[in-house]
Every structure is written in structure tokens, then in C-alpha cells.
Design a protein around this motif. Structure first.
Motif, mmCIF file in Angstrom:
data_model
loop_
_atom_site.group_PDB
_atom_site.id
_atom_site.type_symbol
_atom_site.label_atom_id
_atom_site.label_comp_id
_atom_site.label_asym_id
_atom_site.label_seq_id
_atom_site.Cartn_x
_atom_site.Cartn_y
_atom_site.Cartn_z
ATOM 1 N N PHE A 415 0.813 -1.119 0.070
ATOM 2 C CA PHE A 415 0.120 0.231 0.011
ATOM 3 C C PHE A 415 0.980 1.317 0.067
ATOM 4 O O PHE A 415 0.433 2.367 -0.805
ATOM 5 N N THR A 416 2.060 1.228 0.670
ATOM 6 C CA THR A 416 2.896 2.442 0.905
ATOM 7 C C THR A 416 3.327 2.489 -0.743
ATOM 8 O O THR A 416 3.506 3.819 -1.236
ATOM 9 N N LYS A 419 0.809 4.161 -3.021
ATOM 10 C CA LYS A 419 0.375 5.543 -2.611
ATOM 11 C C LYS A 419 0.411 6.698 -3.731
ATOM 12 O O LYS A 419 -0.664 7.329 -3.982
ATOM 13 N N GLN A 423 -3.025 8.104 -4.550
ATOM 14 C CA GLN A 423 -3.720 9.668 -4.183
ATOM 15 C C GLN A 423 -4.513 10.236 -5.168
ATOM 16 O O GLN A 423 -5.447 10.978 -4.698
ATOM 17 N N THR A 426 -7.927 9.119 -5.230
ATOM 18 C CA THR A 426 -8.506 9.417 -4.021
ATOM 19 C C THR A 426 -8.983 10.737 -3.969
ATOM 20 O O THR A 426 -10.128 11.159 -3.604
#
Length: 439
Positions: A415-416, A419, A423, A426
Motif C-alpha cells: 500500500f505504501t 500511494k 492519491q 482518491t
């Protein structure tokens, strides 16, 4: 010159796919007759959508089968929590059923289009994904090239590459570089996998571990207690994720051990429940008394075998035993992952054919958390030994769980790495929701 050879090979691959289009409908019908396709949905294999594309940002996630789908479930939940839409494709009937049971209408499920140009283009034209996330070793040239042409970032998750696959790609290194260079990122399970992908031309490679180490299989407490009460104190063991030939091996083990343990219960969980009819016929021909979970049956005093012929209940089956043989390792090749049974609390037994999970099994063997068997006779001996020596069984279980937990953390690391790609999506989802509220 190498680029020209690669493009000629890709053109040949593309042309072959076009030539085979006429044979796709009868091929899919034949697979449907064997329970390997849903006939009413075979249009999805040609890229025809059967669900509405939601408005806003959308990620295409792909998992080949049940194991890969299970590995992606926690990631899907995180993406959905960010209000990003998902179309999740899988390749098997059992994985489709699992997605339906787990997510309902919270995401769109489609069968993955065949790697034929017109099917892939039709799929992409309709769904228009902003990002493609593919699990493990699903390397399909047409999909990869089409995504690259559209400049859609594509990331390989939980990536692994078996010895056989690596050598096959290595023999066509000029073609491999054209394909693997299209990946925006390859997130690998091990350092060895990373080294191999780098050698084949992947520009950006990272190591996050195995997503399956972060899976704790669920079980419904009431159902678990119901089965435990029915089984009582009977000695039992399980053969899980079995492939053709391994169910009869497990049945032979049961017959061998029944001389020592007359009330023994054997739990058999085939990897592909659509094979259940053939399995039942073979067990009946050998006069085994069995019950089926799919029919709501529970073992009685005379039951030899509990058939785990349902999807999504592996957590239940593994919690009914403390000894688990992991299939596709005696009659099949490649093996299956020992992490799930280890985390559920079972001592691990496996055949020698575990190329797909060699590094994982090396960790287990280093910690005395698994044992290898060569045939059904040796398997019977190991099951007998573990039944007779509960202290050794408990030690293996504790070591297996500790080993599996030491390999966890892949979800957080994955997940890191994702990102920067998630982002913007999102943010787009948040803006879309704000517009809807004020619209």
C-alpha cells in the motif's frame, strides 16, 4: 534488430489470436459443460461488459483464481474505503463466486477477457481504467501492450516467477524486454523474484513480501462449533487444496490409518469444487462413507470423509484439524501456499513439488514448521506420527504460525508503494462526491 524481432513475434501472437476468434464460442461452451465457465456470461471473455461502469475514477484489479483473489481482498477493501471504484476480473467460476459472496454489489466483477486484441480493446474501451493492478504471474502480452499504448499505469502485485516461467522468458529475452518494460512497477514477493524481473527488463522493481501472509481466514463461530460438536474427540487430519489424484491418495491414507484409529475422520478440500462429481464417483467406487459441506451435512460416527466442497470456508476446514497436507505437491506441480493453514493453526505436510513457493517452504523447513512426504505411504506415516505425538504437533503449529507471522507486512508495504498512484484517484473521488452533494 532485437526490437524488430520482438515486434514480429508480437504480431504473430496477435495474428494467432485473431485467427482463433472463430473457435472461442465452441471452446467456451465446452468449458461451460465441464463447469469451468458460466455460459450466460461468456460474452465477458470477449470483452462485452455485463455491468455498468460507475462514474469517476476506476481501478482494474485482476486475480487469476481463488488464492490470488483472497490475497487481493484486503487491498480491495482499502481502495473501496477511499471511494475509488473497482472492476475486479478473475478467471474461474469459483473465484467469481467468492467475489460475489464477499463484495456483493460494492464492486463490479467481470470474467477476464481472453488475451485476444479485439476482446482486450473492447474491455478497455468500455471500462476506461485509470490504473491496472494485476496479481502474481499473470503475464498476458496483448493486455500489457494495450494498456501501455493507452498510457494506463500497470503494476504487477505480489509478483513471483517460477523457475520454468523464468527460463521460458529468458529464452526469448528480446521479447521479454518489450513486455516487461511496459510495467510501471513490479512489486515482488522475494528478492529472487525481483532479480528475475529486473533481468527480464522491468524498469522499476520493489520487494514487499507475500500478500497471502497477511490473510487470516475467517470462520463463522456458530458453524465451527456445530461441526466441532458433531466430530467430538475423534482424531482427524485434512488434505486441502487438493488436485486430481490427491483426493484418492488422501482416501488411501485414511484406509491405512483406520486400522490404528477406527474413528478417524479425514477432511478433503479440493482446490476446484467443480471436480466434485468425479471425486464423489471415485470415493463411492471404493466404498468410503462421506458427507458434503455444500449439502449442510455433518460427520456422523460412521463417516470416513468430510468433503469440503464449498468456496470461502477454508478457515472452517482448517480450524477443524491440527494437521494439514497442502495439495498440488504430490500429484500436481508447483504446490500451494502454506501460509494460510499455518496461520489457522495446522501442522504442515507437503509433497516435494513446491517450486512456486520454494522460498516460503525454505523458511518453514528452517524452523521445523513443515515436513515433506514422497507418497501416500509416507504421508500416512507422518499423519500417524503427529497424531501419536501431540507435543511435537503443537511445536510444529507454534513454529508454523511464528514463521508465517514473520513473513507478514506485505499489505502495508504494498500500500505504501501504491500511494503515489492512488492519491490522485482518491482526490478525484473526493471531488466527485463533493460535486454530487452540491449538485
Amino acid at each position: 534488430m532485437k526490437k524488430i524481432r520482438a515486434r514480429l513475434l508480437f504480431s504473430a501472437y496477435s495474428g494467432l489470436g485473431s485467427c482463433l476468434r472463430l473457435f472461442v464460442p465452441p471452446y467456451l461452451s465446452w468449458r461451460a459443460a465441464r463447469g469451468k465457465e458460466e455460459l450466460r456470461r461468456y460474452g465477458e471473455r470477449l470483452g462485452h461488459a455485463s455491468a455498468r461502469r460507475p462514474e469517476g475514477a476506476l481501478i482494474w484489479l485482476h486475480a487469476a483464481s481463488v488464492g490470488e483473489t483472497m490475497a487481493l481482498i484486503p487491498l480491495c477493501e482499502r481502495i473501496l474505503a477511499a471511494n475509488i471504484n473497482i472492476v475486479l476480473t478473475t478467471g474461474t467460476v469459483t473465484s467469481a463466486r467468492l467475489v460475489r459472496e464477499r463484495f456483493g454489489g460494492r464492486l463490479a466483477h467481470q470474467y477476464v477477457p481472453l488475451d485476444i486484441g479485439i476482446a482486450v480493446r473492447r474491455f478497455l474501451n468500455y471500462w476506461k481504467p485509470d490504473l491496472a493492478l494485476v496479481c502474481e504471474s499473470e503475464i498476458w502480452p496483448m493486455r500489457i501492450i494495450e494498456l501501455a499504448r493507452r498510457r494506463i499505469p500497470q503494476i504487477l502485485l505480489n509478483a513471483r516467477l517460477s523457475d520454468r516461467s523464468f527460463q521460458a522468458w529468458r529464452r526469448r529475452k528480446f521479447f521479454a524486454r518489450e513486455i516487461f518494460s511496459c510495467f510501471t512497477e513490479v512489486i515482488c514477493q522475494t528478492d529472487e523474484d525481483a532479480r528475475r524481473y529486473k533481468m527480464l527488463g522491468a524498469p522499476r522493481v520493489a520487494v514487499a513480501g507475500n500478500l497471502k501472509a497477511d490473510i487470516v481466514l475467517p470462520a463463522k463461530n456458530e458453524e465451527l462449533e456445530h461441526y466441532r460438536r458433531a466430530i467430538g474427540a475423534r482424531p482427524r487430519w485434512a488434505a486441502v487444496s487438493t488436485h486430481e489424484g490427491e483426493e484418492l491418495m488422501a482416501a488411501r491414507v485414511h484406509r491405512i490409518l483406520r486400522k490404528r484409529y477406527p474413528d478417524l475422520l479425514t477432511i478433503i478440500v479440493p482446490r476446484h469444487p467443480e471436480r466434485i462429481t468425479a471425486i464423489i464417483d471415485r470415493l463411492r467406487s471404493k466404498n468410503y462413507h462421506f458427507v458434503r459441506k455444500s449439502l449442510g451435512e455433518v460427520p456422523g460416527p460412521q463417516t470416513d470423509i468430510l468433503l469440503g466442497d464449498t468456496i470461502g470456508d477454508m478457515g472452517l476446514y482448517l480450524r477443524l484439524t491440527e494437521i494439514a497436507f497442502v495439495g498440488k505437491s504430490l500429484a500436481g506441480e508447483g504446490g500451494h501456499n502454506p501460509l494460510e493453514p499455518a496461520l489457522a493453526g495446522a501442522a504442515i505436510l507437503t509433497g516435494p513439488n513446491i517450486d512456486n513457493f520454494r522460498e516460503t517452504y525454505q523458511e518453514f523447513m528452517k524452523n521445523d514448521a513443515a515436513r515433506f512426504v514422497d507418497d501416500s505411504t509416507m504421508l500416512a506415516g507422518c499423519v500417524h506420527h503427529l497424531l501419536e505425538h501431540p507435543e511435537m504437533r503443537k511445536k510444529m503449529i507454534a513454529s508454523g504460525r511464528k514463521t508465517a507471522q514473520s513473513l507478514s507486512g506485505a499489505l502495508r508495504q504494498t500500500f505504501t508503494i501504491l500511494k503515489p498512484f492512488l492519491q490522485p484517484l482518491t482526490l478525484a473521488a473526493q471531488l466527485n462526491r463533493a460535486n454530487d452533494r452540491h449538485g
